[in-house]
Design a protein around this motif. Sequence first.
Motif, mmCIF file in Angstrom:
data_model
loop_
_atom_site.group_PDB
_atom_site.id
_atom_site.type_symbol
_atom_site.label_atom_id
_atom_site.label_comp_id
_atom_site.label_asym_id
_atom_site.label_seq_id
_atom_site.Cartn_x
_atom_site.Cartn_y
_atom_site.Cartn_z
ATOM 1 N N ASN A 316 0.828 -1.209 0.000
ATOM 2 C CA ASN A 316 0.000 0.000 0.000
ATOM 3 C C ASN A 316 0.860 1.256 0.000
ATOM 4 O O ASN A 316 0.572 2.239 -0.696
ATOM 5 C CB ASN A 316 -0.921 0.021 1.222
ATOM 6 N N VAL A 317 1.912 1.242 0.809
ATOM 7 C CA VAL A 317 2.771 2.425 0.932
ATOM 8 C C VAL A 317 3.572 2.649 -0.342
ATOM 9 O O VAL A 317 3.649 3.779 -0.851
ATOM 10 C CB VAL A 317 3.697 2.293 2.159
ATOM 11 N N ILE A 318 4.171 1.604 -0.889
ATOM 12 C CA ILE A 318 4.947 1.762 -2.125
ATOM 13 C C ILE A 318 4.045 2.214 -3.267
ATOM 14 O O ILE A 318 4.429 3.062 -4.091
ATOM 15 C CB ILE A 318 5.673 0.453 -2.480
ATOM 16 N N ASN A 319 2.822 1.702 -3.323
ATOM 17 C CA ASN A 319 1.866 2.156 -4.328
ATOM 18 C C ASN A 319 1.514 3.632 -4.123
ATOM 19 O O ASN A 319 1.451 4.411 -5.091
ATOM 20 C CB ASN A 319 0.588 1.316 -4.276
ATOM 21 N N ALA A 320 1.295 4.020 -2.870
ATOM 22 C CA ALA A 320 0.971 5.420 -2.562
ATOM 23 C C ALA A 320 2.120 6.344 -2.963
ATOM 24 O O ALA A 320 1.905 7.425 -3.538
ATOM 25 C CB ALA A 320 0.663 5.573 -1.074
ATOM 26 N N TYR A 321 3.333 5.917 -2.678
ATOM 27 C CA TYR A 321 4.491 6.723 -3.060
ATOM 28 C C TYR A 321 4.607 6.831 -4.584
ATOM 29 O O TYR A 321 4.954 7.895 -5.115
ATOM 30 C CB TYR A 321 5.770 6.122 -2.461
ATOM 31 N N GLY A 322 4.300 5.745 -5.274
ATOM 32 C CA GLY A 322 4.309 5.789 -6.729
ATOM 33 C C GLY A 322 3.302 6.784 -7.272
ATOM 34 O O GLY A 322 3.585 7.532 -8.220
ATOM 35 N N GLN A 323 2.113 6.817 -6.653
ATOM 36 C CA GLN A 323 1.088 7.775 -7.062
ATOM 37 C C GLN A 323 1.514 9.201 -6.727
ATOM 38 O O GLN A 323 1.242 10.141 -7.486
ATOM 39 C CB GLN A 323 -0.244 7.445 -6.376
ATOM 40 N N ALA A 324 2.166 9.373 -5.572
ATOM 41 C CA ALA A 324 2.645 10.702 -5.187
ATOM 42 C C ALA A 324 3.675 11.228 -6.186
ATOM 43 O O ALA A 324 3.668 12.415 -6.535
ATOM 44 C CB ALA A 324 3.247 10.653 -3.784
ATOM 45 N N VAL A 325 4.547 10.351 -6.655
ATOM 46 C CA VAL A 325 5.531 10.742 -7.672
ATOM 47 C C VAL A 325 4.811 11.098 -8.976
ATOM 48 O O VAL A 325 5.101 12.130 -9.598
ATOM 49 C CB VAL A 325 6.559 9.617 -7.901
ATOM 50 N N LYS A 326 3.860 10.268 -9.367
ATOM 51 C CA LYS A 326 3.114 10.508 -10.616
ATOM 52 C C LYS A 326 2.369 11.838 -10.571
ATOM 53 O O LYS A 326 2.323 12.574 -11.574
ATOM 54 C CB LYS A 326 2.126 9.365 -10.840
ATOM 55 N N GLU A 327 1.793 12.146 -9.405
ATOM 56 C CA GLU A 327 1.017 13.388 -9.254
ATOM 57 C C GLU A 327 1.886 14.576 -8.836
ATOM 58 O O GLU A 327 1.375 15.645 -8.539
ATOM 59 C CB GLU A 327 -0.092 13.183 -8.215
ATOM 60 N N ARG A 328 3.198 14.352 -8.778
ATOM 61 C CA ARG A 328 4.177 15.391 -8.484
ATOM 62 C C ARG A 328 3.962 16.058 -7.123
ATOM 63 O O ARG A 328 3.980 17.286 -6.994
ATOM 64 C CB ARG A 328 4.248 16.421 -9.615
ATOM 65 N N TYR A 329 3.756 15.234 -6.125
ATOM 66 C CA TYR A 329 3.782 15.725 -4.748
ATOM 67 C C TYR A 329 5.210 16.175 -4.421
ATOM 68 O O TYR A 329 6.193 15.698 -5.014
ATOM 69 C CB TYR A 329 3.364 14.626 -3.771
ATOM 70 N N ARG A 330 5.329 17.071 -3.447
ATOM 71 C CA ARG A 330 6.635 17.560 -2.989
ATOM 72 C C ARG A 330 7.113 16.652 -1.850
ATOM 73 O O ARG A 330 6.346 16.343 -0.938
ATOM 74 C CB ARG A 330 6.524 19.010 -2.538
ATOM 75 N N PHE A 331 8.381 16.266 -1.866
ATOM 76 C CA PHE A 331 8.904 15.274 -0.934
ATOM 77 C C PHE A 331 9.800 15.894 0.142
ATOM 78 O O PHE A 331 10.371 16.964 -0.022
ATOM 79 C CB PHE A 331 9.712 14.216 -1.704
ATOM 80 N N PHE A 332 9.903 15.150 1.241
ATOM 81 C CA PHE A 332 10.830 15.360 2.353
ATOM 82 C C PHE A 332 10.439 16.554 3.237
ATOM 83 O O PHE A 332 9.274 16.925 3.312
ATOM 84 C CB PHE A 332 12.276 15.448 1.878
ATOM 85 N N SER A 333 11.397 17.164 3.905
ATOM 86 C CA SER A 333 11.138 18.057 5.038
ATOM 87 C C SER A 333 10.161 19.187 4.736
ATOM 88 O O SER A 333 9.282 19.487 5.534
ATOM 89 C CB SER A 333 12.464 18.644 5.540
ATOM 90 N N PHE A 334 10.323 19.850 3.605
ATOM 91 C CA PHE A 334 9.460 20.975 3.247
ATOM 92 C C PHE A 334 8.370 20.552 2.263
ATOM 93 O O PHE A 334 7.735 21.404 1.630
ATOM 94 C CB PHE A 334 10.280 22.116 2.645
ATOM 95 N N GLY A 335 8.149 19.257 2.151
ATOM 96 C CA GLY A 335 7.214 18.749 1.168
ATOM 97 C C GLY A 335 5.792 18.586 1.674
ATOM 98 O O GLY A 335 5.403 19.143 2.707
ATOM 99 N N ASP A 336 5.013 17.802 0.940
ATOM 100 C CA ASP A 336 3.606 17.573 1.241
ATOM 101 C C ASP A 336 3.458 16.476 2.299
ATOM 102 O O ASP A 336 4.452 15.937 2.791
ATOM 103 C CB ASP A 336 2.867 17.210 -0.045
ATOM 104 N N ALA A 337 2.205 16.158 2.619
ATOM 105 C CA ALA A 337 1.929 15.249 3.743
ATOM 106 C C ALA A 337 1.073 14.073 3.327
ATOM 107 O O ALA A 337 0.418 14.085 2.278
ATOM 108 C CB ALA A 337 1.237 16.014 4.871
ATOM 109 N N MET A 338 1.088 13.060 4.172
ATOM 110 C CA MET A 338 0.256 11.882 4.004
ATOM 111 C C MET A 338 -0.486 11.629 5.311
ATOM 112 O O MET A 338 0.075 11.766 6.405
ATOM 113 C CB MET A 338 1.117 10.655 3.647
ATOM 114 N N LEU A 339 -1.764 11.276 5.210
ATOM 115 C CA LEU A 339 -2.555 10.853 6.361
ATOM 116 C C LEU A 339 -2.901 9.388 6.168
ATOM 117 O O LEU A 339 -3.457 8.998 5.147
ATOM 118 C CB LEU A 339 -3.852 11.664 6.471
ATOM 119 N N ILE A 340 -2.574 8.575 7.165
ATOM 120 C CA ILE A 340 -2.889 7.142 7.138
ATOM 121 C C ILE A 340 -3.906 6.849 8.237
ATOM 122 O O ILE A 340 -3.643 7.096 9.411
ATOM 123 C CB ILE A 340 -1.624 6.287 7.360
ATOM 124 N N VAL A 341 -5.081 6.397 7.845
ATOM 125 C CA VAL A 341 -6.140 6.097 8.847
ATOM 126 C C VAL A 341 -6.809 4.774 8.483
ATOM 127 O O VAL A 341 -6.683 4.266 7.378
ATOM 128 C CB VAL A 341 -7.211 7.204 8.898
#
Length: 341
Positions: A316-341
């Motif tokens: 699930n996480v690797i897939n989510a990260y793949g989607q984040a890359v595809k959708e050009r989310y910003r990564f790391f300290s000053f980047g975007d966020a993920m909520l897992i519930v």
Amino acid sequence: MKVDLFDFHLPEDLIAQTPLEDREASRLLVLDKKTGKLQHETFRAILSYLQEGDCLVLNDTRVLPARLYGEKEDTGAKVEVLLLKQEKEDTWETLIKPAKRIKTGSVISFGDGRLKAICTGISDHGGRTLTFQYKGIFYEVLDSLGEMPLPPYIKEQLDDKERYQTVFARERGSAAAPTAGLHFTEGLLEEIKAKGVHIAFITLHVGLGTFRPVSVESIDEHDMHAEFYQMTKGTAHLLNDVKKSGGRIISVGTTSTRTLETIINEHGKFVESSGWTSIFIFPGYEYKAIDGLITNFHLPKSTLVMLVSALAGRENVINAYGQAVKERYRFFSFGDAMLIV
């Protein structure tokens, strides 16, 4: 379990170099840990995913301007020092570059002598124990001479030191920010409380482990560096009450997560406590303290990706990260966020 299982392709241009002007304007990728379903939101939408009776747990550590530039007093050679951990009042564990220049007894001068340090111990990987000499109050001298210890993948200078602090930072001692908390504003926290969501604070001072990559092939061979944490009696009571009443505990950041899981593993419930944790969470671990997690996007093959995968499942996480890359989310300290519930 092989470290390579937590690798993914990350284009370098997705590494956020500067923070957004509006903390709440970051994007938010919501991951259902049971189904793997993803939702694309902005961070303000966090309000709609929190319920009355839930509790957000925030790390109130404050980052020290812990990077100092000085020179060796006898030769004038330039030296960079990163403060990592206070061992006693004026003695600190540090990282030094280039370390080979600093031997036991070496004296380093900062700010034309306003601050001096004597090397009193040597350890591996550029580690040095330094004892500081100064006039006045150490933290005031440090504020005037030090720089924020931004991670090595951030190349831009930070104009405002406070932008690498959370709005609720108060306990000085970190070598890096608990970056999931950077998305919150005081106004958003007030809206969250008005919804009937509890806010609790713990402290974990981020240390050397943040700067140490996983260099082994198998997860079992990696050693975590210990970091200092503390929980107050009031926070412990609140969290126990939330658990009893059926509310969810939503951890803000991997630092808060490691603190909560450490305490509940040791005591079976939340108690007032402080100490050092070297807990290493990876798939196969059964979470006992938290029900959800707000976190940033982490380095490939890092212990932080492993911690997140233990909560939501590696696939699930690797897939989510793949989607984040595809959708050009910003990564790391000053980047975007993920909520897992």
